[in-house]
Design an enzyme around this catalytic site. Structure first.
Site, mmCIF file in Angstrom:
data_model
loop_
_atom_site.group_PDB
_atom_site.id
_atom_site.type_symbol
_atom_site.label_atom_id
_atom_site.label_comp_id
_atom_site.label_asym_id
_atom_site.label_seq_id
_atom_site.Cartn_x
_atom_site.Cartn_y
_atom_site.Cartn_z
ATOM 1 N N LYS A 28 0.896 -1.264 -0.110
ATOM 2 C CA LYS A 28 -0.083 -0.040 -0.048
ATOM 3 C C LYS A 28 0.981 1.349 0.071
ATOM 4 O O LYS A 28 2.156 1.080 0.285
ATOM 5 C CB LYS A 28 -0.994 -0.050 1.115
ATOM 6 C CG LYS A 28 -1.986 -1.273 1.261
ATOM 7 C CD LYS A 28 -2.824 -1.461 2.432
ATOM 8 C CE LYS A 28 -3.751 -2.705 2.451
ATOM 9 N NZ LYS A 28 -4.522 -2.493 3.627
ATOM 10 N N TYR B 241 -12.065 -3.035 -3.139
ATOM 11 C CA TYR B 241 -12.374 -3.213 -1.912
ATOM 12 C C TYR B 241 -13.929 -3.166 -1.809
ATOM 13 O O TYR B 241 -14.808 -3.000 -0.775
ATOM 14 C CB TYR B 241 -12.093 -2.188 -0.785
ATOM 15 C CG TYR B 241 -10.758 -2.255 -0.393
ATOM 16 C CD1 TYR B 241 -10.381 -3.348 0.437
ATOM 17 C CD2 TYR B 241 -9.597 -1.480 -0.646
ATOM 18 C CE1 TYR B 241 -8.991 -3.644 0.988
ATOM 19 C CE2 TYR B 241 -8.253 -1.634 -0.155
ATOM 20 C CZ TYR B 241 -7.992 -2.788 0.689
ATOM 21 O OH TYR B 241 -6.703 -2.934 1.128
ATOM 22 N N PHE C 144 -15.459 2.995 7.124
ATOM 23 C CA PHE C 144 -14.011 3.224 6.769
ATOM 24 C C PHE C 144 -13.796 3.125 5.184
ATOM 25 O O PHE C 144 -12.613 3.526 4.729
ATOM 26 C CB PHE C 144 -13.000 1.988 7.536
ATOM 27 C CG PHE C 144 -13.304 0.726 7.300
ATOM 28 C CD1 PHE C 144 -12.817 0.182 5.915
ATOM 29 C CD2 PHE C 144 -13.757 -0.151 8.231
ATOM 30 C CE1 PHE C 144 -12.709 -0.957 5.480
ATOM 31 C CE2 PHE C 144 -14.054 -1.292 7.893
ATOM 32 C CZ PHE C 144 -13.471 -1.884 6.810
ATOM 33 N N ARG D 187 -0.948 -14.828 3.790
ATOM 34 C CA ARG D 187 -1.676 -13.820 5.001
ATOM 35 C C ARG D 187 -1.008 -14.047 6.259
ATOM 36 O O ARG D 187 -1.060 -13.155 7.224
ATOM 37 C CB ARG D 187 -3.093 -14.474 5.151
ATOM 38 C CG ARG D 187 -3.899 -14.306 3.870
ATOM 39 C CD ARG D 187 -4.730 -12.835 4.057
ATOM 40 N NE ARG D 187 -5.588 -12.618 5.067
ATOM 41 C CZ ARG D 187 -6.356 -11.560 5.101
ATOM 42 N NH1 ARG D 187 -6.412 -10.647 4.155
ATOM 43 N NH2 ARG D 187 -7.287 -11.534 6.125
ATOM 44 N N THR E 147 -4.847 -7.946 10.677
ATOM 45 C CA THR E 147 -5.348 -6.600 10.088
ATOM 46 C C THR E 147 -4.790 -5.234 10.895
ATOM 47 O O THR E 147 -4.199 -4.563 10.281
ATOM 48 C CB THR E 147 -7.009 -6.654 10.035
ATOM 49 O OG1 THR E 147 -7.330 -7.929 9.283
ATOM 50 C CG2 THR E 147 -7.292 -5.210 9.132
ATOM 51 N N ARG F 87 3.177 -6.812 9.228
ATOM 52 C CA ARG F 87 2.345 -5.566 10.153
ATOM 53 C C ARG F 87 2.665 -5.706 11.531
ATOM 54 O O ARG F 87 2.894 -4.634 12.177
ATOM 55 C CB ARG F 87 0.870 -5.858 10.001
ATOM 56 C CG ARG F 87 0.198 -5.690 8.488
ATOM 57 C CD ARG F 87 -1.153 -6.277 8.424
ATOM 58 N NE ARG F 87 -1.714 -6.159 7.017
ATOM 59 C CZ ARG F 87 -2.998 -6.414 6.511
ATOM 60 N NH1 ARG F 87 -3.533 -7.326 7.538
ATOM 61 N NH2 ARG F 87 -3.593 -6.122 5.639
ATOM 62 N N ASN G 186 -1.704 -0.376 7.367
ATOM 63 C CA ASN G 186 -1.358 -1.597 7.641
ATOM 64 C C ASN G 186 -0.335 -2.324 6.349
ATOM 65 O O ASN G 186 -0.182 -3.472 6.443
ATOM 66 C CB ASN G 186 -2.220 -2.350 8.035
ATOM 67 C CG ASN G 186 -3.292 -2.608 7.162
ATOM 68 O OD1 ASN G 186 -3.298 -2.219 5.908
ATOM 69 N ND2 ASN G 186 -4.387 -3.411 7.379
ATOM 70 N N HIS H 276 -1.651 -5.458 1.360
ATOM 71 C CA HIS H 276 -2.802 -6.175 1.241
ATOM 72 C C HIS H 276 -2.652 -7.559 0.708
ATOM 73 O O HIS H 276 -1.585 -7.838 -0.262
ATOM 74 C CB HIS H 276 -3.917 -5.612 0.088
ATOM 75 C CG HIS H 276 -4.758 -6.523 -0.298
ATOM 76 N ND1 HIS H 276 -6.027 -6.801 0.207
ATOM 77 C CD2 HIS H 276 -4.833 -7.513 -1.618
ATOM 78 C CE1 HIS H 276 -6.701 -7.901 -0.473
ATOM 79 N NE2 HIS H 276 -5.967 -8.264 -1.588
ATOM 80 N N GLU I 55 -8.966 -11.024 -7.793
ATOM 81 C CA GLU I 55 -8.174 -9.689 -7.599
ATOM 82 C C GLU I 55 -6.945 -9.713 -8.758
ATOM 83 O O GLU I 55 -6.514 -8.785 -9.274
ATOM 84 C CB GLU I 55 -7.662 -9.542 -6.090
ATOM 85 C CG GLU I 55 -8.597 -9.158 -5.176
ATOM 86 C CD GLU I 55 -8.297 -9.567 -3.892
ATOM 87 O OE1 GLU I 55 -7.117 -10.041 -3.453
ATOM 88 O OE2 GLU I 55 -9.150 -8.968 -2.976
HETATM 89 P P1 RTP Z 1 -6.570 -6.076 3.307
HETATM 90 O O1 RTP Z 1 -7.817 -6.451 2.630
HETATM 91 O O2 RTP Z 1 -6.201 -4.874 3.143
HETATM 92 O O3 RTP Z 1 -5.465 -7.274 2.916
HETATM 93 O O4 RTP Z 1 -6.668 -6.374 4.652
HETATM 94 P P2 RTP Z 1 -7.291 -7.229 5.636
HETATM 95 O O5 RTP Z 1 -7.896 -8.366 4.757
HETATM 96 O O6 RTP Z 1 -6.447 -7.985 6.596
HETATM 97 O O7 RTP Z 1 -8.553 -6.585 6.386
HETATM 98 P P3 RTP Z 1 -9.891 -6.264 5.687
HETATM 99 O O8 RTP Z 1 -10.991 -6.763 6.765
HETATM 100 O O9 RTP Z 1 -10.343 -6.696 4.396
HETATM 101 O O10 RTP Z 1 -10.063 -4.624 5.717
HETATM 102 C C1 RTP Z 1 -9.527 -4.107 4.555
HETATM 103 C C2 RTP Z 1 -8.994 -2.751 5.122
HETATM 104 O O11 RTP Z 1 -9.628 -1.861 5.467
HETATM 105 C C3 RTP Z 1 -8.963 -1.344 6.332
HETATM 106 N N1 RTP Z 1 -9.742 -1.336 7.746
HETATM 107 N N2 RTP Z 1 -9.840 -0.331 8.451
HETATM 108 N N3 RTP Z 1 -10.845 1.626 10.505
HETATM 109 C C4 RTP Z 1 -11.148 0.254 10.676
HETATM 110 O O12 RTP Z 1 -11.845 -0.333 11.555
HETATM 111 C C5 RTP Z 1 -10.676 -0.537 9.508
HETATM 112 N N4 RTP Z 1 -10.888 -1.966 9.328
HETATM 113 C C6 RTP Z 1 -10.174 -2.486 8.254
HETATM 114 C C7 RTP Z 1 -7.726 -1.800 6.924
HETATM 115 O O13 RTP Z 1 -6.690 -0.952 6.025
HETATM 116 C C8 RTP Z 1 -7.682 -3.129 6.201
HETATM 117 O O14 RTP Z 1 -6.435 -3.452 5.830
HETATM 118 MG MG MG Z 2 -9.261 -8.154 3.211
#
Ligand code: RTP
Ligand code: MG
Length: 149
Positions: free
Chosen positions: A9, A49, A57, A85, A91, A102, A112, A115, A126
């Site tokens: 990112k 996303y 968010f 992962r 996350t 992370r 973070n 992705h 993707e």
């Molecule tokens: P990613 O998709 O970016 O790999 O991250 P992830 O699977 O670990 O987490 P995900 O639940 O898919 O969330 C996507 C991205 O959204 C942001 N986020 N912000 N402020 C918040 O509560 C919040 N929750 C998620 C994070 O940047 C996360 O990577």
């Molecule tokens: Mg995700």
């Protein structure tokens, strides 16, 4: 062999962690089959996303992902989706184990660093969203017999 989509990112790029992040996946034994630096459009960020579009968010996440260059990558290897992962970590970087990307380099959920696709279906989706077929390189490193029985 399995493939996953990973993206460093804008914070990972700004913090000069591209080499460090690629190095971790490379030395684990995964194979890089696609790599490019991308200035992400809003359309691409929103599609990527899409699953989060109703979340509070979401607008901030799209603003962030489009705020600077992103390193888009496809990595290949047995079990690479789940393993990447694990290498990335939880996350929220404050909950991510030390030794993960992370966990070692982040302090905030909205910054973070990287992705990673979370399942085979999202990896397929993707990869085709970010890469054209001809941008992916089919190759096998010569060390393959030293990685797999
Ligand atoms: P990613 O998709 O970016 O790999 O991250 P992830 O699977 O670990 O987490 P995900 O639940 O898919 O969330 C996507 C991205 O959204 C942001 N986020 N912000 N402020 C918040 O509560 C919040 N929750 C998620 C994070 O940047 C996360 O990577
Ligand atoms: Mg995700």
């Amino acid at each position: 062999m399995e493939r996953t989509f990973l993206a460093i990112k804008p914070d990972g790029v700004q913090r000069a962690l591209i080499g460090e992040i690629i190095s971790r996946l490379e030395s684990k034994g995964f194979t890089l089959v696609g790599l490019k630096l991308v200035k992400v459009s809003r359309e691409l960020a929103e599609k990527h996303y899409d699953v989060h579009k109703e979340r509070p968010f979401f607008p901030g996440l799209v603003d962030f992902i489009t705020s600077g260059p992103v390193v888009a990558m496809v990595w290949e290897g047995d079990g690479v989706i789940a393993s990447a992962r694990k290498i990335i970590g939880a996350t929220n970087p404050l909950n991510a184990e030390p030794g993960t990307i992370r966990g070692d380099f982040g302090v905030s959920v909205g910054r973070n660093l990287i992705h990673g696709s979370d399942a085979p279906e999202t990896a397929t989706r993707e990869i085709s969203l970010w890469f054209k077929d001809e941008e992916l390189v089919n190759w096998q490193p010569t060390i393959t017999p030293w990685l797999y029985e």
